[in-house]
Design a protein around this motif. Sequence first.
Motif, short mmCIF file in Angstrom:
data_model
loop_
_atom_site.label_atom_id
_atom_site.label_comp_id
_atom_site.label_asym_id
_atom_site.label_seq_id
_atom_site.Cartn_x
_atom_site.Cartn_y
_atom_site.Cartn_z
N TYR A 1 0.90 -1.16 0.00
CA TYR A 1 0.00 0.00 0.00
C TYR A 1 0.94 1.21 0.00
O TYR A 1 1.47 1.55 1.05
CB TYR A 1 -0.84 0.06 1.27
CG TYR A 1 -1.79 -1.09 1.51
CD1 TYR A 1 -3.02 -1.15 0.85
CD2 TYR A 1 -1.48 -2.08 2.42
CE1 TYR A 1 -3.90 -2.19 1.10
CE2 TYR A 1 -2.36 -3.11 2.68
CZ TYR A 1 -3.58 -3.16 2.01
OH TYR A 1 -4.44 -4.20 2.28
N ALA B 1 2.60 -4.67 3.12
CA ALA B 1 1.74 -5.40 4.07
C ALA B 1 2.01 -6.90 4.00
O ALA B 1 1.94 -7.60 5.01
CB ALA B 1 0.28 -5.11 3.75
N ASN C 1 0.69 -10.73 14.95
CA ASN C 1 0.36 -9.53 15.73
C ASN C 1 -0.45 -8.54 14.91
O ASN C 1 -0.59 -8.70 13.70
CB ASN C 1 1.67 -8.84 16.18
CG ASN C 1 2.34 -9.63 17.28
OD1 ASN C 1 1.68 -10.28 18.07
ND2 ASN C 1 3.66 -9.58 17.32
N ASN C 2 -0.92 -7.50 15.55
CA ASN C 2 -1.63 -6.45 14.82
C ASN C 2 -0.70 -5.90 13.73
O ASN C 2 0.47 -5.65 13.98
CB ASN C 2 -2.02 -5.30 15.76
CG ASN C 2 -3.06 -5.75 16.77
OD1 ASN C 2 -2.84 -5.68 17.96
ND2 ASN C 2 -4.19 -6.22 16.27
N ALA D 1 0.32 -7.50 11.10
CA ALA D 1 1.20 -8.52 10.50
C ALA D 1 0.84 -8.79 9.03
O ALA D 1 1.67 -9.27 8.26
CB ALA D 1 1.12 -9.82 11.29
N GLY D 2 -0.41 -8.49 8.66
CA GLY D 2 -0.82 -8.70 7.26
C GLY D 2 -1.92 -9.74 7.09
O GLY D 2 -2.23 -10.13 5.97
N LYS D 3 -2.54 -10.16 8.18
CA LYS D 3 -3.54 -11.23 8.14
C LYS D 3 -4.74 -10.83 7.28
O LYS D 3 -5.13 -11.54 6.37
CB LYS D 3 -4.03 -11.60 9.57
CG LYS D 3 -2.92 -11.99 10.52
CD LYS D 3 -3.43 -12.34 11.89
CE LYS D 3 -4.06 -11.18 12.66
NZ LYS D 3 -3.15 -10.08 13.02
N THR D 4 -5.33 -9.66 7.63
CA THR D 4 -6.53 -9.22 6.91
C THR D 4 -6.20 -9.00 5.44
O THR D 4 -7.00 -9.33 4.56
CB THR D 4 -7.08 -7.92 7.54
OG1 THR D 4 -7.24 -8.15 8.93
CG2 THR D 4 -8.39 -7.51 6.94
N THR D 5 -5.03 -8.45 5.18
CA THR D 5 -4.62 -8.21 3.79
C THR D 5 -4.66 -9.53 3.01
O THR D 5 -5.19 -9.60 1.90
CB THR D 5 -3.20 -7.59 3.76
OG1 THR D 5 -3.25 -6.35 4.46
CG2 THR D 5 -2.70 -7.38 2.35
N GLU E 1 -10.39 -13.04 12.64
CA GLU E 1 -10.51 -12.83 14.08
C GLU E 1 -11.92 -13.05 14.63
O GLU E 1 -12.48 -12.18 15.31
CB GLU E 1 -10.04 -11.40 14.45
CG GLU E 1 -8.67 -11.07 13.87
CD GLU E 1 -7.61 -10.80 14.92
OE1 GLU E 1 -7.86 -11.00 16.11
OE2 GLU E 1 -6.51 -10.40 14.51
N1 LIG Z 1 -5.79 0.34 2.88
C1 LIG Z 1 -4.60 0.45 3.44
N2 LIG Z 1 -3.78 1.49 3.16
C2 LIG Z 1 -2.55 1.60 3.70
N3 LIG Z 1 -2.02 0.69 4.55
C3 LIG Z 1 -2.78 -0.36 4.87
C4 LIG Z 1 -4.11 -0.54 4.36
N4 LIG Z 1 -4.61 -1.69 4.88
C5 LIG Z 1 -3.67 -2.21 5.69
N5 LIG Z 1 -2.56 -1.42 5.70
C6 LIG Z 1 -1.32 -1.65 6.44
O1 LIG Z 1 -0.83 -2.95 6.07
C7 LIG Z 1 -0.28 -3.62 7.19
C8 LIG Z 1 -0.99 -4.94 7.40
O2 LIG Z 1 -2.33 -4.67 7.79
P1 LIG Z 1 -3.41 -5.82 8.03
O3 LIG Z 1 -4.69 -5.15 8.37
O4 LIG Z 1 -3.39 -6.77 6.91
O5 LIG Z 1 -2.79 -6.54 9.32
P2 LIG Z 1 -3.48 -7.53 10.35
O6 LIG Z 1 -2.49 -8.59 10.65
O7 LIG Z 1 -4.80 -7.96 9.84
O8 LIG Z 1 -3.65 -6.63 11.63
P3 LIG Z 1 -4.89 -6.47 12.66
O9 LIG Z 1 -4.82 -7.67 13.55
O10 LIG Z 1 -4.56 -5.21 13.36
O11 LIG Z 1 -6.14 -6.40 11.83
C9 LIG Z 1 -0.41 -2.66 8.36
O12 LIG Z 1 0.80 -1.95 8.49
C10 LIG Z 1 -1.54 -1.74 7.94
O13 LIG Z 1 -1.41 -0.47 8.54
#
Ligand SMILES: Nc1ncnc2c1ncn2[C@@H]1O[C@H](COP(=O)(O)OP(=O)(O)OP(=O)(O)O)[C@@H](O)[C@H]1O
Length: 312
Positions: A16, A21, A40-41, A43-47, A160
Amino acid sequence: MREKIVVKAMNLTKKYKQVVALNQVDITVKKGDIYGLVGNNGAGKTTFLKMLTGQIQPTDGQLNLLDAQSETEMNHVRRKIGAIIETPSFYPNLSIEKNLEYYRIQRGIPGKKAVTKALEEVGLLEVKKRKYSALSLGMKQRLGLALALMGEPEVLILDEPINGLDPSGIIEIRNLLLKLNREKYITILISSHILMELENVASHYGFLDKGKIKEEISAEKLKEKCTNYLELKVTDAEKYAALLELKLNCKDYKVLSGNCIQIMNVKDREENLSDYSALAIKNDIGLLSMDMRKIDLENYYMNLISGIREER
Ligand SMILES: Nc1ncnc2c1ncn2[C@@H]1O[C@H](COP(=O)(O)OP(=O)(O)OP(=O)(O)O)[C@@H](O)[C@H]1O
């Protein structure tokens, strides 16, 4: 017979703007797995999960889903996926049943029975007239699951789903997922930032840290790695370690700061433990303490992502 691969990510990368990510991630999920994606928060899971559902596109790398490779093929097979990525929005003043009926029509799922069936699967049929606003968090999560199940998916993607639930809510969701997996052979991808929450449900784990996969491991192998170890505090750890190798032919140990030694895979039997204490005493090394410990899952994970074992 070769196991069918449901999800295969190879070198998958998502940027991004400046933020990477996901960084060249390889993930393999086989049919029938309950795959716990742990990180962890941030980490990129949702991505990753959003790429599976087609909400976002990869910057680089390859993603195969239920044998589909091109984006057109993938859009076709995505009908076989049920997902809860963000909390689905339900109408607070409508009943459980009416809320699902709304989504059934909106998604073009034929037959009213689809609602009844989904509610039955998650154990909400008896309370179908209850308003959404009157539900506990655990029930709300189960309703989300019912929504994801309405299209009779082969694969469930859950971001989650256990977040914020109390212990009984966690057990409820866990049992439900195990049932769906066992009875309907649904492959499940589930993310969490708390590894312990996935214990007893995941058959495989992928540990994600700062956009990189640190390890993919089966629950069985992980269990083997979470072994007993003996922790000793002695007056001269270097000398004790040398004797450990020489006299007990033991190489599976770690010397930590503070004259502390951890000997891995030690059986918790008295005759066994006395060898370790005798080694110190016979060689004029002071034995300050000796404890049997166990590497738990959280411990293992912390070690994996930081390279340092966290002491309890
Ligand atoms: N639309 C976006 N634009 C810019 N950065 C993004 C976007 N979506 C996610 N990120 C960044 O990408 C990285 C991974 O985010 P992601 O949401 O995939 O992590 P996660 O493991 O799901 O975390 P969480 O448990 O907090 O949901 C983070 O640094 C987040 O800030």
